[in-house]
Design a protein around this motif. Structure first.
Motif, PDB file in Angstrom:
ATOM      1  N   GLY A  69       0.733  -1.118  -0.049  1.00  0.00           N
ATOM      2  CA  GLY A  69       0.276  -0.283   0.107  1.00  0.00           C
ATOM      3  C   GLY A  69       0.877   1.237   0.069  1.00  0.00           C
ATOM      4  O   GLY A  69       2.298   1.007  -0.350  1.00  0.00           O
ATOM      5  N   LYS A  70       0.335   2.342   0.420  1.00  0.00           N
ATOM      6  CA  LYS A  70       1.038   3.800  -0.117  1.00  0.00           C
ATOM      7  C   LYS A  70       2.350   3.817   1.393  1.00  0.00           C
ATOM      8  O   LYS A  70       1.858   3.713   2.389  1.00  0.00           O
ATOM      9  CB  LYS A  70      -0.284   4.826   0.587  1.00  0.00           C
ATOM     10  N   GLY A  71       3.141   4.113   0.449  1.00  0.00           N
ATOM     11  CA  GLY A  71       4.757   4.016   1.388  1.00  0.00           C
ATOM     12  C   GLY A  71       4.993   2.493   1.693  1.00  0.00           C
ATOM     13  O   GLY A  71       6.037   2.699   1.527  1.00  0.00           O
ATOM     14  N   ASP A  72       4.462   1.646   0.681  1.00  0.00           N
ATOM     15  CA  ASP A  72       5.687   0.886   0.497  1.00  0.00           C
ATOM     16  C   ASP A  72       6.451   0.317  -0.207  1.00  0.00           C
ATOM     17  O   ASP A  72       6.010   1.333  -1.030  1.00  0.00           O
ATOM     18  CB  ASP A  72       4.263  -0.957   0.977  1.00  0.00           C
ATOM     19  N   ALA A  99      -9.346   4.948  -6.488  1.00  0.00           N
ATOM     20  CA  ALA A  99      -8.241   5.557  -7.555  1.00  0.00           C
ATOM     21  C   ALA A  99      -7.053   5.561  -8.197  1.00  0.00           C
ATOM     22  O   ALA A  99      -6.531   4.508  -7.719  1.00  0.00           O
ATOM     23  CB  ALA A  99      -7.911   6.885  -6.237  1.00  0.00           C
ATOM     24  N   PRO A 100      -5.956   5.904  -8.889  1.00  0.00           N
ATOM     25  CA  PRO A 100      -4.929   5.169  -9.620  1.00  0.00           C
ATOM     26  C   PRO A 100      -3.809   4.786  -8.927  1.00  0.00           C
ATOM     27  O   PRO A 100      -4.022   6.147  -7.750  1.00  0.00           O
ATOM     28  CB  PRO A 100      -4.748   7.120 -10.957  1.00  0.00           C
ATOM     29  N   LEU A 101      -3.494   4.040  -8.941  1.00  0.00           N
ATOM     30  CA  LEU A 101      -2.006   3.506  -9.038  1.00  0.00           C
ATOM     31  C   LEU A 101      -0.840   4.453  -9.130  1.00  0.00           C
ATOM     32  O   LEU A 101      -0.868   4.772 -10.145  1.00  0.00           O
ATOM     33  CB  LEU A 101      -2.192   2.108  -8.773  1.00  0.00           C
ATOM     34  N   HIS A 102      -0.224   4.970  -7.702  1.00  0.00           N
ATOM     35  CA  HIS A 102       0.882   5.675  -8.087  1.00  0.00           C
ATOM     36  C   HIS A 102       2.349   5.227  -7.916  1.00  0.00           C
ATOM     37  O   HIS A 102       2.223   4.666  -7.409  1.00  0.00           O
ATOM     38  CB  HIS A 102       0.288   7.341  -7.876  1.00  0.00           C
ATOM     39  N   LEU A 103       3.066   5.354  -8.630  1.00  0.00           N
ATOM     40  CA  LEU A 103       3.948   4.156  -9.076  1.00  0.00           C
ATOM     41  C   LEU A 103       5.528   4.795  -9.231  1.00  0.00           C
ATOM     42  O   LEU A 103       5.055   5.117 -10.321  1.00  0.00           O
ATOM     43  CB  LEU A 103       4.138   2.399  -9.419  1.00  0.00           C
ATOM     44  N   LYS A 104       6.537   4.111  -8.248  1.00  0.00           N
ATOM     45  CA  LYS A 104       8.303   4.911  -8.820  1.00  0.00           C
ATOM     46  C   LYS A 104       8.724   3.572  -9.109  1.00  0.00           C
ATOM     47  O   LYS A 104       8.534   2.410  -8.244  1.00  0.00           O
ATOM     48  CB  LYS A 104       8.333   5.866  -8.006  1.00  0.00           C
ATOM     49  N   LYS A 156      13.755  -1.187  -7.988  1.00  0.00           N
ATOM     50  CA  LYS A 156      12.712  -0.596  -6.351  1.00  0.00           C
ATOM     51  C   LYS A 156      11.595   0.068  -7.106  1.00  0.00           C
ATOM     52  O   LYS A 156      11.580   0.841  -7.984  1.00  0.00           O
ATOM     53  CB  LYS A 156      13.669   0.580  -5.698  1.00  0.00           C
ATOM     54  N   VAL A 157      10.813  -1.176  -6.783  1.00  0.00           N
ATOM     55  CA  VAL A 157       9.471  -0.512  -6.544  1.00  0.00           C
ATOM     56  C   VAL A 157       8.578   0.586  -5.444  1.00  0.00           C
ATOM     57  O   VAL A 157       8.757  -0.908  -4.393  1.00  0.00           O
ATOM     58  CB  VAL A 157       8.932  -1.483  -6.544  1.00  0.00           C
ATOM     59  N   GLU A 158       8.578   0.998  -5.962  1.00  0.00           N
ATOM     60  CA  GLU A 158       7.585   2.248  -4.416  1.00  0.00           C
ATOM     61  C   GLU A 158       6.312   2.155  -4.755  1.00  0.00           C
ATOM     62  O   GLU A 158       5.865   3.278  -5.708  1.00  0.00           O
ATOM     63  CB  GLU A 158       8.703   3.397  -4.498  1.00  0.00           C
ATOM     64  N   VAL A 159       5.168   2.031  -4.241  1.00  0.00           N
ATOM     65  CA  VAL A 159       4.038   2.850  -4.314  1.00  0.00           C
ATOM     66  C   VAL A 159       3.762   3.771  -3.443  1.00  0.00           C
ATOM     67  O   VAL A 159       4.175   4.348  -2.579  1.00  0.00           O
ATOM     68  CB  VAL A 159       2.784   1.438  -3.505  1.00  0.00           C
ATOM     69  N   LYS A 167      -4.764  -2.344  -2.067  1.00  0.00           N
ATOM     70  CA  LYS A 167      -3.258  -2.251  -1.729  1.00  0.00           C
ATOM     71  C   LYS A 167      -3.346  -3.359  -3.041  1.00  0.00           C
ATOM     72  O   LYS A 167      -3.832  -3.187  -3.743  1.00  0.00           O
ATOM     73  CB  LYS A 167      -3.099  -2.648  -0.637  1.00  0.00           C
ATOM     74  N   VAL A 168      -2.282  -3.113  -3.713  1.00  0.00           N
ATOM     75  CA  VAL A 168      -1.743  -4.481  -4.536  1.00  0.00           C
ATOM     76  C   VAL A 168      -0.748  -5.313  -4.383  1.00  0.00           C
ATOM     77  O   VAL A 168       0.167  -5.563  -3.597  1.00  0.00           O
ATOM     78  CB  VAL A 168      -1.094  -3.276  -6.133  1.00  0.00           C
ATOM     79  N   THR A 169      -1.108  -6.104  -5.421  1.00  0.00           N
ATOM     80  CA  THR A 169       0.436  -7.364  -5.964  1.00  0.00           C
ATOM     81  C   THR A 169       1.266  -7.438  -6.685  1.00  0.00           C
ATOM     82  O   THR A 169       0.128  -6.534  -7.749  1.00  0.00           O
ATOM     83  CB  THR A 169      -0.340  -8.558  -5.510  1.00  0.00           C
ATOM     84  N   PHE A 170       1.839  -7.908  -7.087  1.00  0.00           N
ATOM     85  CA  PHE A 170       2.898  -7.747  -7.958  1.00  0.00           C
ATOM     86  C   PHE A 170       2.985  -9.027  -8.664  1.00  0.00           C
ATOM     87  O   PHE A 170       3.513  -9.889  -7.442  1.00  0.00           O
ATOM     88  CB  PHE A 170       4.397  -7.192  -7.681  1.00  0.00           C
TER      89      PHE A 170
END
Length: 523
Positions: A69-72, A99-104, A156-159, A167-170
């Motif tokens: 989730g957010k911040g993970d 809401a959209p998933l914001h990913l870095k 590195k994947v940042e939510v 939340k999401v799974t990858f």
């Protein structure tokens, strides 16, 4: 910040025939799918390169069972260096995504790129080379495919955000790798020395990942065709992947877009169309001659030699205009010669030696072609060699000196040995003196270390050449290199001419030549 060469008037002559020949030689890229091996963390270790090391946490196969989730965030290790395109599946867990998933995503060739924020970078070359991508994903679940090619081992994947409701799974994270090098083409070369064997493998992996539609200098940065790198990549290629058409393609590309004087650029942009950079380097232009020489004597392609001989000869003609009335390369702040990444290095003597080195290679090509220019070349060689000994050899110091301050550097001595300005016995003594006295102006790149090894082999010091390879490239292996780096100073392992090791290239073409030496000289 270093000064930048930028041509005010930059007119290019396009040789349509050469450009077409290069286009016809464009390789088909070989593709593979690589999966990550582990989820890892990066921890502080002052004894590690840049102060960071990677520690395994769990198998990457466990990724799909975890929610974020957010911040993970998490970091994936792909096991070794990769060049390619990332694909992954993202699935929402919980309520329908409101809401959209914001990913870095951050990509790193080294642990430091996972540990230190790119926002801390303040170097003089563009921060846009730092590999990261931020995205908004509106529709979930979704199969994500990144359109940009990345060069990395770690991701590195940042939510950055989801919402409070999901939340999401990858899952199915993969890299679709690309290269024009086929490992099955490499002749087997088992070696009983484990370190030499490892250096050979890492060298080939470095070359493989830099072999794309051209020989790139580095798949992270600059992703371009540079002449100095090409010369060394081509040598390594002849003994490994043997993709000789790629060398031929690159030579035609350089010759296809010279300036109005006939000079080849130091580097080329390939996409979206062929464009020569407005950087012209004295030494790199001359290395077109040596690269063509090497290509001909390895491949025996006389048609290409006939095509490109005029371009090669023009590089000699242009360089000769740089000589003063004493037949010595003029030294000033208005000219450009690379030699090595060292702001303190005076480049006059090394450039003089490279001119001699290139003329000798040009003479051999002229003799093959039975070109009457061979007479002129031999006369110029005699004049310049005599002038070099008269004006640049210091009888008291027993070193070649460079510039008005009579600087003694490693690069000057190495290139003078390679140019064979002195006789075999004197050359051997000069290198022994260099290794013993160790002048302050030293070597900073694998590029210049290549020429040190080449010089040692020229004077029949094979054991010392092997020692240099094991000490320098072997130390990189011990420091964790799975591909060899653009820059490596054993005394300052965070050295960067750009202002930060974050932006250094850790898979770089000019560092790949140990495999050439190991195989060519049966080390």
């Amino acid at each position: 910040m270093v000064s930048i060469q930028q041509a005010k008037q930059h007119t290019i002559e396009h040789n349509v025939d050469f450009i077409k020949k290069a286009k016809d030689l464009k390789p088909t890229l070989i593709r593979d799918i690589i999966y990550p091996s582990h989820i890892v963390e990066v921890i502080r270790n002052d004894d590690a390169v840049h102060g960071w090391e990677v520690k395994k946490k769990e198998k990457a196969s466990s990724l799909s069972s975890q929610t974020y989730g957010k911040g993970d965030q998490f970091i994936l290790d792909f096991g070794t260096h990769q060049v390619g395109y990332i694909k992954m599946k993202v699935t929402p867990i919980g309520s329908p995504p409101d809401a959209p998933l914001h990913l870095k995503l951050t990509f790193g060739e080294m642990p430091i790129e996972m540990a230190e924020p790119f926002s801390t970078y303040s170097g003089w070359i563009s921060s846009s080379w730092l590999q990261e991508e931020t995205m908004h994903i509106d529709a979930l679940p979704n199969n994500i495919e990144l359109s940009r090619r990345y060069s990395f081992r770690y991701v590195k994947v940042e939510v950055l955000d989801t919402s409070t409701k999901y939340k999401v799974t990858f899952d199915d994270m993969q890299c679709h790798t690309v290269t024009s090098a086929n490992p099955s083409d490499v002749p087997s070369f088992p070696h009983k020395d484990e370190l030499i064997h490892t250096i050979d493998k890492v060298s080939m992996k470095t070359l493989q990942d830099c072999m794309q539609e051209v020989f790139e200098d580095g798949p992270k940065r600059d992703r371009r065709l540079w002449l100095g790198d090409l010369r060394l990549q081509a040598l390594a290629n002849y003994k490994t992947f043997q993709n000789n058409d790629l060398v031929k393609r690159c030579l035609y590309l350089f010759a296809g877009v010279t300036n109005t004087n006939g000079q080849v650029a130091a580097n080329l942009f390939i996409s979206p169309k062929l464009i020569p950079d407005d950087t012209y380097l004295f030494d790199y232009s001359l290395l077109f001659v040596t690269t063509l020489h090497d290509y001909y004597f390895y491949v025996k392609d006389e048609n290409t030699l006939k095509d490109l001989w005029r371009t090669a000869y023009q590089q000699i003609e242009i360089a000769l205009t740089r000589l003063n009335e004493q037949h010595v390369v003029q030294d000033s702040e208005t000219w450009w010669s690379f030699i090595d990444w060292n702001d303190d290095l005076n480049k006059q003597a090394a450039s003089q030696a490279i001119l001699i080195y290139a003329i000798k290679h040009a003479i051999k090509l002229a003799e093959v072609l039975e070109d009457e220019k061979v007479t002129c070349l031999k006369q110029k060689l005699k004049e310049i060699t005599e002038a070099t000994k008269r004006h640049l050899w210091d009888k008291d110091k027993k070193f070649f000196i460079s510039g008005e301050n009579r600087q003694v550097s490693w690069a000057s001595q190495i290139w003078m040995v390679l140019a064979e300005v002195l006789g075999p016995k004197e050359n051997n003594e000069l290198l022994h003196r260099l290794l013993s006295e160790k002048p302050e102006i030293g070597i900073t790149t694998p590029y210049m270390y290549h020429y040190l090894v080449e010089a040692l082999l020229l004077v029949n010091e094979k054991e010392k050449a092997v020692e240099q390879i094991k000490t320098y490239w072997g130390e990189m292996v011990k420091d964790g290199a799975d591909t060899f780096w653009e820059l490596y100073n054993p005394k300052n392992k965070s050295f960067s001419p750009y202002g930060s090791p974050l932006i250094n290239s850790y898979c770089h073409a000019w560092s790949c030549t140990p495999t050439y030496f190991i195989r060519e000289y049966n080390m």
